[in-house]
Design a protein around this motif. Structure first.
Motif, mmCIF file in Angstrom:
data_model
loop_
_atom_site.group_PDB
_atom_site.id
_atom_site.type_symbol
_atom_site.label_atom_id
_atom_site.label_comp_id
_atom_site.label_asym_id
_atom_site.label_seq_id
_atom_site.Cartn_x
_atom_site.Cartn_y
_atom_site.Cartn_z
ATOM 1 N N LEU A 42 0.840 -1.199 0.000
ATOM 2 C CA LEU A 42 0.000 0.000 0.000
ATOM 3 C C LEU A 42 0.877 1.252 0.000
ATOM 4 C CD1 LEU A 42 -2.733 -1.102 2.569
ATOM 5 C CD2 LEU A 42 -2.870 -1.098 0.066
ATOM 6 N N PRO A 43 0.379 2.376 -0.536
ATOM 7 C CA PRO A 43 1.226 3.576 -0.684
ATOM 8 C C PRO A 43 1.470 4.341 0.609
ATOM 9 C CG PRO A 43 -0.970 3.985 -1.548
ATOM 10 C CD PRO A 43 -0.925 2.522 -1.233
ATOM 11 N N PRO A 74 -5.021 6.194 -4.035
ATOM 12 C CA PRO A 74 -3.616 6.575 -4.242
ATOM 13 C C PRO A 74 -2.780 5.467 -4.878
ATOM 14 C CG PRO A 74 -4.356 7.268 -2.079
ATOM 15 C CD PRO A 74 -5.426 6.388 -2.628
ATOM 16 N N GLY A 75 -3.111 4.213 -4.613
ATOM 17 C CA GLY A 75 -2.376 3.115 -5.230
ATOM 18 C C GLY A 75 -2.751 2.916 -6.685
ATOM 19 N N SER A 175 6.763 6.856 -4.830
ATOM 20 C CA SER A 175 7.809 5.829 -4.853
ATOM 21 C C SER A 175 7.740 4.974 -3.593
ATOM 22 C CB SER A 175 9.194 6.488 -4.947
ATOM 23 O OG SER A 175 9.500 7.170 -3.736
ATOM 24 N N GLN A 176 8.377 3.828 -3.663
ATOM 25 C CA GLN A 176 8.402 2.945 -2.492
ATOM 26 C C GLN A 176 9.160 3.595 -1.344
ATOM 27 O OE1 GLN A 176 6.730 -0.169 -2.346
ATOM 28 N NE2 GLN A 176 7.110 0.276 -0.178
ATOM 29 N N ASP A 180 7.638 4.170 2.344
ATOM 30 C CA ASP A 180 8.268 3.668 3.566
ATOM 31 C C ASP A 180 8.504 4.797 4.570
ATOM 32 O OD1 ASP A 180 8.273 1.163 2.430
ATOM 33 O OD2 ASP A 180 10.369 1.258 1.777
ATOM 34 N N ALA A 181 8.924 5.947 4.075
ATOM 35 C CA ALA A 181 9.166 7.085 4.966
ATOM 36 C C ALA A 181 7.860 7.577 5.573
ATOM 37 C CB ALA A 181 9.863 8.209 4.192
ATOM 38 N N ALA A 182 6.790 7.606 4.783
ATOM 39 C CA ALA A 182 5.495 8.052 5.293
ATOM 40 C C ALA A 182 4.978 7.099 6.366
ATOM 41 C CB ALA A 182 4.488 8.152 4.143
ATOM 42 N N ARG A 183 5.170 5.804 6.147
ATOM 43 C CA ARG A 183 4.729 4.842 7.158
ATOM 44 C C ARG A 183 5.508 5.038 8.456
ATOM 45 N NH1 ARG A 183 4.324 -1.586 6.123
ATOM 46 N NH2 ARG A 183 6.324 -1.214 5.108
#
Length: 304
Positions: A42-43, A74-75, A175-176, A180-183
């Motif tokens: 998921l994004p 968003p995905g 981007s992935q 990852d940073a948002a999570r």
């Protein structure tokens, strides 16, 4: 002449190479749940458009069969294809009731209009807004996920969502590494909010304990006050009747001391006597009868 010993004899006496004991072998196995594997795809915009409060709850709902895998705008189409491959299901269209696939927007605050209410900061799921109470706020562009959640709570409508990725939509606009940073920011925010809530509860409990400690000595020093009459309707009624009887008794004593007695207490009419009897019955039910009043004429004693 002594023949040379065969080489095989030398090898037979060579020290054996120790083998690693099986008790020291450790096999590292990382088992990830289906929900965790779904979440990885998921994004991580945490936009809630899927109908769930964050990406992780949506992933858990998909894993439990409670939600479809095409509810993440968003995905977009690529996100659906990723989830379909993981789940072994066909690629299906995006459910547009949850929103459309679009270019990623960026929240922009009109700083001349902002009143510093902090409501947008409280709504941002990834702490991408900087500011303070009654101070101008601003969005940190590199951290914004374009979730739109800061727009509705703004009381002065000073936040606009501006597309910043041109024709690129869905995962083409994200981007992935950004996901990852948002999570990570979202998870840190959850931990911080929980810590702040726990601290607030601890402060409230401390204040309550302090008030209780201060009130206990005062309660020990003060005698317990009787329950107010107005708190008990029956007690209030009895108090009123008792006060009236006390006034009547005093009046009778005054009249007796002056040589005068009550008049019209004998040979009363049947209607008046019925009223007297009813009054006496009420007094008996309330426990207000006494021997002195019961011996007086007109008290309902038919044997007099």
């Amino acid at each position: 002449m002594i023949a040379a010993a065969p080489r095989c004899l030398h090898r037979a006496h060579a020290a054996p190479v120790p083998k690693a004991s099986s008790q020291f072998l450790v096999t590292a196995t990382v088992s990830r749940t289906l929900a965790e594997r779904i979440e990885d795809l998921l994004p991580q915009t945490q936009c809630t458009k899927c109908g769930y409060p964050a990406c992780r709850p949506y992933a858990e709902a998909i894993a439990a069969g409670e939600a479809n895998y095409n509810q993440c705008p968003p995905g977009g189409a690529e996100g659906i294809a990723r989830l379909a491959a993981l789940l072994g299901k066909p690629v299906i269209p995006l459910d547009t009731t949850h929103g459309d696939e679009r270019a990623r927007p960026l929240a922009v605050i009109d700083e001349d209009v902002c009143i510093g209410c902090t409501l947008c900061m409280q709504a941002c799921p990834v702490d991408a807004i900087a500011g303070a109470a009654k101070q101008m706020h601003t969005v940190i562009a590199e951290l914004c996920t374009g979730c739109d959640l800061c727009v509705p709570p703004c009381p002065v409508d000073c936040i606009a969502m501006v597309p910043v990725t041109g024709e690129r939509t869905g995962w083409d606009a994200w981007s992935q590494q950004e996901a990852d940073a948002a999570r990570a920011r979202h998870d840190r925010r959850i931990v911080r909010l929980e810590r702040e809530r726990a601290a607030a509860v601890a402060r409230a409990n401390a204040r309550q304990a302090s008030r209780t400690a201060q009130a206990e000595p005062e309660a020990r020093e003060k005698p317990e006050a009787p329950a107010a009459a107005h708190d008990d309707p029956e007690a209030k009624k009895r108090a009123i009747i008792q006060a009236a009887l006390e006034r009547a008794r005093k009046k009778k004593e005054e009249m007796t001391s002056l040589g005068a007695g009550p008049k019209n207490t004998a040979h009363v009419s049947a209607a008046v006597q019925a009223q007297i009897d009813a009054a006496e019955e009420r007094r008996r039910r309330l426990g207000l009868t006494d021997a002195e009043n019961a011996s007086q004429p007109g008290n309902g004693d038919k044997s007099a």
